[in-house]
Write a protein that holds these residues in place. Structure first.
Motif, PDB file in Angstrom:
ATOM      1  N   ILE A 212       1.110  -1.323  -0.127  1.00  0.00           N
ATOM      2  CA  ILE A 212       0.115   0.105   0.046  1.00  0.00           C
ATOM      3  C   ILE A 212       0.829   1.333   0.080  1.00  0.00           C
ATOM      4  O   ILE A 212       1.760   1.446   0.854  1.00  0.00           O
ATOM      5  CB  ILE A 212      -0.963  -0.174   1.345  1.00  0.00           C
ATOM      6  N   ILE A 213       0.793   1.771  -0.995  1.00  0.00           N
ATOM      7  CA  ILE A 213       1.802   3.245  -1.042  1.00  0.00           C
ATOM      8  C   ILE A 213       0.704   4.504  -1.151  1.00  0.00           C
ATOM      9  O   ILE A 213      -0.175   4.636  -1.856  1.00  0.00           O
ATOM     10  CB  ILE A 213       2.508   3.194  -2.484  1.00  0.00           C
ATOM     11  N   GLN A 214       1.408   5.334  -0.138  1.00  0.00           N
ATOM     12  CA  GLN A 214       0.578   6.504  -0.096  1.00  0.00           C
ATOM     13  C   GLN A 214       1.219   7.678  -0.332  1.00  0.00           C
ATOM     14  O   GLN A 214       2.231   7.687   0.019  1.00  0.00           O
ATOM     15  CB  GLN A 214      -0.122   6.783   1.270  1.00  0.00           C
ATOM     16  N   HIS A 215       1.066   8.795  -1.418  1.00  0.00           N
ATOM     17  CA  HIS A 215       1.619   9.611  -1.588  1.00  0.00           C
ATOM     18  C   HIS A 215       1.340  10.980  -0.803  1.00  0.00           C
ATOM     19  O   HIS A 215       0.028  11.348  -0.873  1.00  0.00           O
ATOM     20  CB  HIS A 215       1.703  10.126  -3.376  1.00  0.00           C
ATOM     21  N   HIS A 216       2.142  11.629  -0.195  1.00  0.00           N
ATOM     22  CA  HIS A 216       1.739  12.948   0.531  1.00  0.00           C
ATOM     23  C   HIS A 216       2.521  13.977   0.086  1.00  0.00           C
ATOM     24  O   HIS A 216       2.679  14.901   1.087  1.00  0.00           O
ATOM     25  CB  HIS A 216       2.117  12.409   2.204  1.00  0.00           C
ATOM     26  N   GLY A 217       2.893  14.487  -1.192  1.00  0.00           N
ATOM     27  CA  GLY A 217       3.263  15.465  -1.578  1.00  0.00           C
ATOM     28  C   GLY A 217       4.808  15.664  -1.490  1.00  0.00           C
ATOM     29  O   GLY A 217       5.344  14.489  -1.870  1.00  0.00           O
ATOM     30  N   PHE A 218       5.546  16.587  -1.275  1.00  0.00           N
ATOM     31  CA  PHE A 218       6.730  16.867  -1.644  1.00  0.00           C
ATOM     32  C   PHE A 218       7.438  17.369  -0.514  1.00  0.00           C
ATOM     33  O   PHE A 218       6.931  18.334   0.244  1.00  0.00           O
ATOM     34  CB  PHE A 218       7.161  17.511  -2.872  1.00  0.00           C
TER      35      PHE A 218
END
Length: 120
Positions: free
Chosen positions: A39-45
């Motif tokens: 499970i991969i969550q992207h939270h910005g940079f």
């Protein structure tokens, strides 16, 4: 082209290398037990970072940049393209000394530098 300035301190020579701005992604990876997929969550940079490297013949510039780092305050920078930005040093600035026979004004010493900036 313009000369680099950091915190009002003008470089005698522009950096020989410039990484440009880098914005690493902030991601979280979870691997549940027994699952076939992560499970991969992207939270910005993350904040942008930029590394410049080069040479200065100026002890005064070296000392001013070290003092700027020790102050812990953000400072204004201008790069070779004339773009201005606010930053902090992401790491302690490095200034290895080497012998430079063309620099008698500084006891025949010059300083390589590697500076990593982070946008403030």
């Amino acid at each position: 082209m313009s000369k680099w300035t950091i915190g009002g301190n003008t470089f005698d020579l522009n950096p020989k290398s410039d990484s440009g701005w880098r914005y690493p992604p902030v991601r979280s990876k979870l691997q549940p037990i027994g699952a076939n997929r992560s499970i991969i969550q992207h939270h910005g940079f993350e904040s942008g970072t930029r590394t410049i490297e080069g040479l200065t013949k100026s002890k005064a510039l070296r000392d001013a940049l070290l003092n700027l780092h020790l102050s812990g305050n953000p400072f204004t920078c201008t790069d070779q393209d004339g773009a201005s930005f606010s930053a902090l040093f992401a790491e302690t600035p490095e200034f290895p000394v080497h012998i430079d026979t063309s620099n008698p004004a500084n006891l025949f010493q010059s300083y390589d530098f590697k500076l990593t900036l982070i946008k403030a």
